[in-house]
Design a protein around this motif. Structure first.
Motif, PDB file in Angstrom:
ATOM      1  N   LEU A 213       0.636  -0.416  -2.513  1.00  0.00           N
ATOM      2  CA  LEU A 213      -0.389   0.489  -1.982  1.00  0.00           C
ATOM      3  C   LEU A 213      -0.466   0.383  -0.458  1.00  0.00           C
ATOM      4  CD1 LEU A 213      -2.865   2.360  -2.851  1.00  0.00           C
ATOM      5  CD2 LEU A 213      -4.239   0.282  -2.702  1.00  0.00           C
ATOM      6  N   MET A 214      -0.484  -0.840   0.056  1.00  0.00           N
ATOM      7  CA  MET A 214      -0.571  -1.062   1.505  1.00  0.00           C
ATOM      8  C   MET A 214       0.671  -0.523   2.214  1.00  0.00           C
ATOM      9  SD  MET A 214      -3.503  -2.288   2.256  1.00  0.00           S
ATOM     10  CE  MET A 214      -3.279  -2.888   3.935  1.00  0.00           C
ATOM     11  N   GLN A 215       1.811  -0.645   1.535  1.00  0.00           N
ATOM     12  CA  GLN A 215       3.052  -0.140   2.122  1.00  0.00           C
ATOM     13  C   GLN A 215       2.975   1.383   2.315  1.00  0.00           C
ATOM     14  OE1 GLN A 215       6.502  -1.054  -0.258  1.00  0.00           O
ATOM     15  NE2 GLN A 215       7.906  -0.858   1.464  1.00  0.00           N
ATOM     16  N   GLN A 216       2.330   2.067   1.370  1.00  0.00           N
ATOM     17  CA  GLN A 216       2.208   3.527   1.446  1.00  0.00           C
ATOM     18  C   GLN A 216       1.154   3.973   2.460  1.00  0.00           C
ATOM     19  OE1 GLN A 216       1.696   3.705  -2.969  1.00  0.00           O
ATOM     20  NE2 GLN A 216       2.944   5.533  -2.816  1.00  0.00           N
ATOM     21  N   LEU A 217       0.132   3.155   2.662  1.00  0.00           N
ATOM     22  CA  LEU A 217      -1.022   3.595   3.441  1.00  0.00           C
ATOM     23  C   LEU A 217      -1.056   3.127   4.896  1.00  0.00           C
ATOM     24  CD1 LEU A 217      -3.871   3.084   0.808  1.00  0.00           C
ATOM     25  CD2 LEU A 217      -3.204   5.263   1.809  1.00  0.00           C
ATOM     26  N   HIS A 218      -0.403   2.003   5.198  1.00  0.00           N
ATOM     27  CA  HIS A 218      -0.706   1.324   6.472  1.00  0.00           C
ATOM     28  C   HIS A 218      -0.369   2.156   7.703  1.00  0.00           C
ATOM     29  CE1 HIS A 218       3.254  -0.245   8.025  1.00  0.00           C
ATOM     30  NE2 HIS A 218       3.619   0.146   6.823  1.00  0.00           N
ATOM     31  N   GLU A 219       0.662   3.012   7.639  1.00  0.00           N
ATOM     32  CA  GLU A 219       1.021   3.793   8.832  1.00  0.00           C
ATOM     33  C   GLU A 219      -0.015   4.878   9.116  1.00  0.00           C
ATOM     34  OE1 GLU A 219       5.038   5.190   8.625  1.00  0.00           O
ATOM     35  OE2 GLU A 219       5.850   3.149   8.552  1.00  0.00           O
ATOM     36  N   HIS A 220      -0.526   5.502   8.063  1.00  0.00           N
ATOM     37  CA  HIS A 220      -1.518   6.578   8.230  1.00  0.00           C
ATOM     38  C   HIS A 220      -2.909   6.024   8.558  1.00  0.00           C
ATOM     39  CE1 HIS A 220       1.469   9.347   6.726  1.00  0.00           C
ATOM     40  NE2 HIS A 220       1.635   8.594   5.661  1.00  0.00           N
ATOM     41  N   TYR A 221      -3.158   4.798   8.093  1.00  0.00           N
ATOM     42  CA  TYR A 221      -4.494   4.204   8.290  1.00  0.00           C
ATOM     43  C   TYR A 221      -4.351   2.826   8.945  1.00  0.00           C
ATOM     44  CZ  TYR A 221      -6.075   7.817   5.006  1.00  0.00           C
ATOM     45  OH  TYR A 221      -6.361   9.011   4.391  1.00  0.00           O
ATOM     46  N   PRO A 222      -4.122   2.801  10.282  1.00  0.00           N
ATOM     47  CA  PRO A 222      -3.908   1.510  10.947  1.00  0.00           C
ATOM     48  C   PRO A 222      -5.112   0.564  10.831  1.00  0.00           C
ATOM     49  CG  PRO A 222      -4.081   3.321  12.542  1.00  0.00           C
ATOM     50  CD  PRO A 222      -3.993   3.942  11.187  1.00  0.00           C
ATOM     51  N   GLN A 223      -6.316   1.116  10.550  1.00  0.00           N
ATOM     52  CA  GLN A 223      -7.512   0.275  10.438  1.00  0.00           C
ATOM     53  C   GLN A 223      -7.634  -0.396   9.062  1.00  0.00           C
ATOM     54  OE1 GLN A 223      -7.397   3.470   9.781  1.00  0.00           O
ATOM     55  NE2 GLN A 223      -9.281   4.354   8.956  1.00  0.00           N
ATOM     56  N   LEU A 224      -6.707  -0.073   8.155  1.00  0.00           N
ATOM     57  CA  LEU A 224      -6.784  -0.605   6.783  1.00  0.00           C
ATOM     58  C   LEU A 224      -6.267  -2.041   6.728  1.00  0.00           C
ATOM     59  CD1 LEU A 224      -7.443   0.201   3.827  1.00  0.00           C
ATOM     60  CD2 LEU A 224      -5.058   0.904   3.587  1.00  0.00           C
ATOM     61  N   HIS A 225      -6.997  -2.909   6.018  1.00  0.00           N
ATOM     62  CA  HIS A 225      -6.588  -4.309   5.901  1.00  0.00           C
ATOM     63  C   HIS A 225      -6.913  -4.797   4.479  1.00  0.00           C
ATOM     64  CE1 HIS A 225      -5.396  -8.052   8.006  1.00  0.00           C
ATOM     65  NE2 HIS A 225      -6.097  -8.625   7.045  1.00  0.00           N
ATOM     66  N   ALA A 226      -6.004  -5.538   3.885  1.00  0.00           N
ATOM     67  CA  ALA A 226      -6.201  -6.047   2.515  1.00  0.00           C
ATOM     68  C   ALA A 226      -6.635  -7.513   2.550  1.00  0.00           C
ATOM     69  CB  ALA A 226      -4.916  -5.924   1.712  1.00  0.00           C
ATOM     70  N   VAL A 227      -7.654  -7.823   1.750  1.00  0.00           N
ATOM     71  CA  VAL A 227      -8.149  -9.197   1.664  1.00  0.00           C
ATOM     72  C   VAL A 227      -8.018  -9.664   0.214  1.00  0.00           C
ATOM     73  CG1 VAL A 227     -10.083 -10.746   2.132  1.00  0.00           C
ATOM     74  CG2 VAL A 227      -9.881  -8.625   3.395  1.00  0.00           C
ATOM     75  N   VAL A 228      -7.295 -10.749   0.008  1.00  0.00           N
ATOM     76  CA  VAL A 228      -7.154 -11.336  -1.334  1.00  0.00           C
ATOM     77  C   VAL A 228      -8.051 -12.569  -1.378  1.00  0.00           C
ATOM     78  CG1 VAL A 228      -5.541 -12.363  -2.988  1.00  0.00           C
ATOM     79  CG2 VAL A 228      -4.800 -10.447  -1.547  1.00  0.00           C
ATOM     80  N   VAL A 229      -9.128 -12.464  -2.149  1.00  0.00           N
ATOM     81  CA  VAL A 229     -10.121 -13.546  -2.216  1.00  0.00           C
ATOM     82  C   VAL A 229      -9.933 -14.302  -3.521  1.00  0.00           C
ATOM     83  CG1 VAL A 229     -12.577 -14.137  -2.171  1.00  0.00           C
ATOM     84  CG2 VAL A 229     -11.754 -12.182  -0.850  1.00  0.00           C
ATOM     85  N   GLY A 230      -9.396 -15.508  -3.418  1.00  0.00           N
ATOM     86  CA  GLY A 230      -9.162 -16.312  -4.619  1.00  0.00           C
ATOM     87  C   GLY A 230      -8.093 -17.344  -4.347  1.00  0.00           C
ATOM     88  N   GLY A 231      -8.196 -18.462  -5.033  1.00  0.00           N
ATOM     89  CA  GLY A 231      -7.257 -19.557  -4.812  1.00  0.00           C
ATOM     90  C   GLY A 231      -6.093 -19.519  -5.783  1.00  0.00           C
TER      91      GLY A 231
END
Length: 368
Positions: A213-231
């Protein structure tokens, strides 16, 4: 009323949390609460809240656990609970054998809770062999009906898991101190549109879907950031490395933050702009999705299991067809382009769960 709950251990997890919540409700309602387990870090809290903990090693899926049948029978005979509530398969088998060795007039009433979509076999069937079988969602009711025809439908009682709306209040904002510390620890998160994937690091949680998903979106939405919360459990270290390698190979290293295990999940859910639920398998309930919606953060998730039940009642616009990557992509785009409002959650409360469970205890024991 005297209620004895049985579970493997008291370290962490939904089953454990539910056990403590019911124990607390029993004490508040003037009843006696006993919990039998192998112990763990939640015992201190359980006892501080008025319950009695009885330590017995009923946690191992091994033949050696059969040695605990007699000690368990002794505990039951000694404490004489009105209700024996089993929450896991090994304790359920041990309770089955322990009760079989007791005179019928001395046996407590047996209740079970089916917390998971267990593998379908004789070993799991024990969870459906009680006077009343609590299912934690409609999905679990259907699972029992489809796979365990021996369990009469009238014996299945759907009691949704619940959360305390005061612990996850609508519109909750993390404190300035928390935000300052978080942006100090993770400066890359400031002024970003954060999409959060909460949960332990396992293949089941759908991290690969998030990376795609991030690979598809990151160029169009530079403000997008993914956070993975968990150990990640030490046993999952290879999978964690595989994920990091994949992210790096796709040139997305600056678009991902892995927080590791956190006990401040409420803050992370509130900080996020959208929360994803992408598990490869149906979840029986989906507590984290409910917690996110409760604080007012939108949730986008596959239309299956307990998460789908929560979303259909609370935030239907977050439901997407299972594994439909293009629907996921457009849903996330819509949430970035026009961030929606989530209405306050009025269902799935902890109080409802406790009230319904205690009412069932009273009905079964004849003490209502």
């Amino acid at each position: 009323m005297k209620v004895m709950q049985l579970l493997p251990e008291l370290n962490s997890g939904g089953v454990e949390r539910g056990t403590l919540e019911i124990a607390r409700a029993l004490i508040a309602d003037g009843h006696e609460s006993l919990v039998v387990s192998n112990g763990g870090r939640m015992v201190a809290q359980l006892e501080a809240e008025g319950s009695t903990h009885l330590t017995l090693p009923i946690h191992k899926k091994a033949l050696s656990s059969l040695w605990q049948i007699r000690p368990l029978r002794k505990l039951i005979a000694q404490h004489r609970p009105d209700i024996l509530h089993v929450r896991s398969r090994v304790p359920a088998w041990l309770a089955h054998f322990a009760l079989n060795g007791m005179p019928a007039n001395q046996r407590p009433h047996l209740i079970s809770t089916v917390h998971g979509f267990y593998s379908i076999n004789r070993y799991s069937q024990i969870m459906t062999q009680a006077e009343k079988v609590i299912a934690v969602s409609d999905s679990v009711v259907q699972y029992i009906r489809d796979n365990y025809r021996n369990c009469p439908p009238e014996d299945i009682v759907r009691i949704y898991r619940g959360i305390d709306p005061q612990a996850f209040p609508h519109g909750y904002q993390p404190s300035a101190q928390w935000l300052n510390q978080t942006f100090k620890d993770f400066p890359e998160l400031e002024n970003k549109f954060l999409i959060c994937l909460p949960g332990r690091i396992t293949r089941l949680k759908g991290h690969e879907t998030l990376i795609a998903l991030m690979q598809q979106l990151h160029e169009h939405y530079p403000q997008l950031h993914a956070v993975v919360v968990g150990g990640a459990d030490p046993k999952k270290a290879a999978y964690l490395k595989e994920m990091h390698d994949s992210i790096q190979a796709k040139g997305l290293s600056d678009k991902f933050t892995f927080t590791g295990h956190r006990s401040d999940i409420r803050e992370w859910l509130a900080l996020s702009d959208a929360v994803l639920s992408l598990s490869n398998q149906a979840e029986t309930f989906g507590r984290t999705a409910l917690e996110a919606l409760s604080v007012g953060t939108p949730v986008i998730g596959w239309n299956r299991g307990g998460v789908a039940e929560i979303l259909s009642h609370v935030y239907p616009q977050g439901l997407i067809a299972v594994d439909d990557q293009s629907a996921l992509l457009s849903a996330v785009k819509q949430h970035i382009d026009a961030p929606p409002q989530v209405a306050p959650v009025s269902m799935f409360s902890l109080k409802d769960m406790c009230d319904q469970t205690l009412a069932l205890y009273k009905q079964v024991s004849g003490k209502d």
